[in-house]
Design a protein around this motif. Structure first.
Motif, PDB file in Angstrom:
ATOM      1  N   THR A 122     -12.445  -1.735   0.598  1.00  0.00           N
ATOM      2  CA  THR A 122     -11.237  -2.554   0.774  1.00  0.00           C
ATOM      3  C   THR A 122     -11.009  -2.787   2.261  1.00  0.00           C
ATOM      4  O   THR A 122     -10.836  -1.829   3.025  1.00  0.00           O
ATOM      5  N   ILE A 181     -15.937 -12.219   2.693  1.00  0.00           N
ATOM      6  CA  ILE A 181     -16.341 -12.520   1.310  1.00  0.00           C
ATOM      7  C   ILE A 181     -17.862 -12.442   1.160  1.00  0.00           C
ATOM      8  O   ILE A 181     -18.378 -11.880   0.186  1.00  0.00           O
ATOM      9  N   ILE A 187      -2.867  -8.265   4.215  1.00  0.00           N
ATOM     10  CA  ILE A 187      -3.717  -8.920   3.220  1.00  0.00           C
ATOM     11  C   ILE A 187      -4.931  -8.027   2.976  1.00  0.00           C
ATOM     12  O   ILE A 187      -5.523  -7.504   3.934  1.00  0.00           O
ATOM     13  N   GLN A 188      -5.296  -7.877   1.716  1.00  0.00           N
ATOM     14  CA  GLN A 188      -6.437  -7.025   1.373  1.00  0.00           C
ATOM     15  C   GLN A 188      -7.550  -7.826   0.703  1.00  0.00           C
ATOM     16  O   GLN A 188      -7.279  -8.754  -0.071  1.00  0.00           O
ATOM     17  N   ILE A 189      -8.797  -7.447   1.021  1.00  0.00           N
ATOM     18  CA  ILE A 189      -9.990  -8.009   0.389  1.00  0.00           C
ATOM     19  C   ILE A 189     -10.725  -6.814  -0.230  1.00  0.00           C
ATOM     20  O   ILE A 189     -11.282  -5.978   0.488  1.00  0.00           O
ATOM     21  N   ILE A 214      -9.424 -20.248   2.059  1.00  0.00           N
ATOM     22  CA  ILE A 214     -10.337 -19.462   1.222  1.00  0.00           C
ATOM     23  C   ILE A 214     -11.035 -20.364   0.202  1.00  0.00           C
ATOM     24  O   ILE A 214     -12.220 -20.176  -0.107  1.00  0.00           O
ATOM     25  N   PHE A 263     -12.679 -15.057   6.801  1.00  0.00           N
ATOM     26  CA  PHE A 263     -12.815 -14.858   5.365  1.00  0.00           C
ATOM     27  C   PHE A 263     -14.243 -15.128   4.887  1.00  0.00           C
ATOM     28  O   PHE A 263     -14.703 -14.509   3.911  1.00  0.00           O
ATOM     29  N   GLN A 300     -11.227  -9.223  -4.999  1.00  0.00           N
ATOM     30  CA  GLN A 300      -9.803  -9.570  -5.082  1.00  0.00           C
ATOM     31  C   GLN A 300      -9.266  -9.801  -3.674  1.00  0.00           C
ATOM     32  O   GLN A 300      -9.498  -8.984  -2.766  1.00  0.00           O
ATOM     33  N   ILE A 301      -8.524 -10.899  -3.502  1.00  0.00           N
ATOM     34  CA  ILE A 301      -7.913 -11.224  -2.202  1.00  0.00           C
ATOM     35  C   ILE A 301      -6.432 -11.503  -2.447  1.00  0.00           C
ATOM     36  O   ILE A 301      -6.083 -12.409  -3.211  1.00  0.00           O
ATOM     37  N   TYR A 302      -5.556 -10.722  -1.805  1.00  0.00           N
ATOM     38  CA  TYR A 302      -4.123 -10.870  -2.095  1.00  0.00           C
ATOM     39  C   TYR A 302      -3.281 -10.278  -0.953  1.00  0.00           C
ATOM     40  O   TYR A 302      -3.763  -9.460  -0.164  1.00  0.00           O
ATOM     41  N   ILE A 319      -8.028 -14.742  -6.498  1.00  0.00           N
ATOM     42  CA  ILE A 319      -7.156 -14.981  -5.343  1.00  0.00           C
ATOM     43  C   ILE A 319      -5.709 -14.846  -5.802  1.00  0.00           C
ATOM     44  O   ILE A 319      -5.256 -15.569  -6.686  1.00  0.00           O
ATOM     45  N   LEU A 369      -0.899 -15.528  -1.387  1.00  0.00           N
ATOM     46  CA  LEU A 369      -1.303 -15.531   0.026  1.00  0.00           C
ATOM     47  C   LEU A 369      -0.297 -16.353   0.829  1.00  0.00           C
ATOM     48  O   LEU A 369       0.245 -17.345   0.326  1.00  0.00           O
TER      49      LEU A 369
END
Length: 417
Positions: free
Chosen positions: A410, A311, A348-350, A270, A307, A327-329, A290, A293
């Protein structure tokens, strides 16, 4: 003296009684040996108990007759002394016509009998044999087990298990396997041809597109009327869009292949993506957070593409007056399972605060060439999210989306462990 005589007489009488009982026992034993007794009564402390020899033998014979496997007894040279009804049904011949014949007469290959008898001497008692039958088909496969009954009796016991159904299942399975392999080969061939076709078309298209752009740039706009200048701009934009579409098609086709999977730190991937998108991030004043991860065994190339698409989408579809917050986590608290998915997975969520979308559009966005906005509103060819879906399929995972209009979107990606 009189007392002694009485004792002697008493002992003699007792001896005589014992002799009579012994003779009676010997007579019973002899009768049993000769088969003349079906049952006998034994007095146990004055209580008579009946023991039926015939009943015990009948139970054994009934068991063998009702056995859902063939049962035979034969002599060492193969003469059939007995066969049950089930074996008679297998060869489709009445049992009374079978008894007295030789078992090798019912073998598809009669010469095997000598081999079976020889093998039995060395403890090899199980074999697969083809039996002949009077029904269709003319033979049936079987699994036989042989037991030497000596020294009790000079005979061999044989149990025959019909393998017809098992063999049919195996043949069907093999045919289905061959059909599946053929379809896989055909699919691979089609995919290979499709990839070659796309690359050939892309090369053949891009060459004239480059020439159009090159010559378009050489035209001096000062000599053109306003209408002609607009036309030239339309041509240039159309060529650029077509060029972009060809590039996206090549990217989409390239993800039909499964690149080598290695240990990849998603944070590193990322970070590289954010460097590539630096101009867009700066222009939109985007803030990207971030979180935690994982390190996964995946294709690094495909993760970068995944990604980058997600993004850049979050930046592109941001609100005009509010800077993008992305937010990416990794999500640790899994309180639900995805239908038809391995319950052990990494989620994993974006998440963004962009324009969002109507719930009626959620099923469309992963379809190739599907656009929810006009080209004059947002650029792109509608291939990016289709590529994301294909990448997750290549990793045996999945991607889902939740969104509310004017509130944000999301994306959740699932990597099975």
């Amino acid at each position: 003296m009189i007392t002694e005589d009485k004792n002697i007489n008493s002992l003699l009488a007792e001896i005589e009684s014992l002799k009579e009982r012994l003779d009676e026992s010997n007579s019973i034993i002899e009768a049993i040996r000769e088969g003349g007794v079906d049952a006998l009564v034994v007095n146990n402390n004055g209580v008579p108990q009946l023991y039926s020899l015939e009943t015990a033998d009948y139970t054994y014979r009934l068991l063998v007759e009702k056995f859902r496997q063939g049962a035979l007894s034969i002599t060492k040279n193969g003469l059939i002394l007995y066969c049950n009804d089930y074996f008679a049904q297998l060869v489709n011949i009445p049992s009374e016509q079978i008894i007295g014949n030789y078992i090798q007469e019912y073998f598809e290959n009669s010469g095997l009998f000598a081999t079976l008898i020889e093998a039995l001497k060395y403890g090899v008692s199980t074999h697969e044999i083809l039996f002949k039958t009077n029904s269709h088909p003319a033979t049936f496969p079987s699994y036989i087990s042989m037991t030497d009954l000596e020294p009790s009796v000079e005979a061999i016991g044989i149990v025959v298990i019909d393998l017809t159904e098992k063999k049919n299942h195996e043949e069907t399975l093999i045919k289905n396997q061959e059909t599946l392999e053929g379809k896989i080969k055909e699919l691979n061939r089609i995919n290979s041809n499709l990839e070659e076709f796309i690359h050939v078309i892309s090369h053949d298209l891009k060459e004239p597109l480059r020439k159009i752009l090159m010559h378009n740039s050489k035209i001096d706009g000062s000599y053109l009327t306003e209408i002609d200048a607009k036309s030239m701009d339309v041509i240039k934009l159309s060529v650029l869009r077509l060029n972009s579409l060809v590039d996206d098609l090549v990217k989409y086709s390239s993800h039909t292949k499964h690149e080598e999977h290695t240990e990849v730190d998603l944070k590193t991937i990322i970070s590289e993506v954010l460097e590539d998108l630096e101009v867009s991030i700066t222009d939109k004043n985007a803030h990207i957070e971030i979180g935690k991860l994982p390190v996964l065994k995946v294709s690094a190339v495909q993760m970068r593409q995944l990604f980058a698409n997600l993004i850049s989408n979050a930046i592109k579809y941001s609100k005009a007056t509010i800077p993008p917050e992305i937010q990416i986590y990794q999500v640790d608290d899994l309180d639900e399972e995805i239908p038809n998915q391995n319950p052990k997975f990494v989620r994993i969520q974006i998440k963004d605060n962009g324009i969002g979308m109507d719930s009626g559009h959620l099923l469309k966005i992963f379809t190739i060439f599907q656009r929810l906005h006009a080209r004059n509103e947002y650029s792109g060819n509608g291939i990016g999210l289709a590529i994301c879906k294909k990448i997750m399929e290549n990793h045996s995972g999945t991607i889902t989306v939740e969104s509310k209009l004017n509130e944000g979107t999301t994306f959740t990606i699932y990597f099975p462990i």
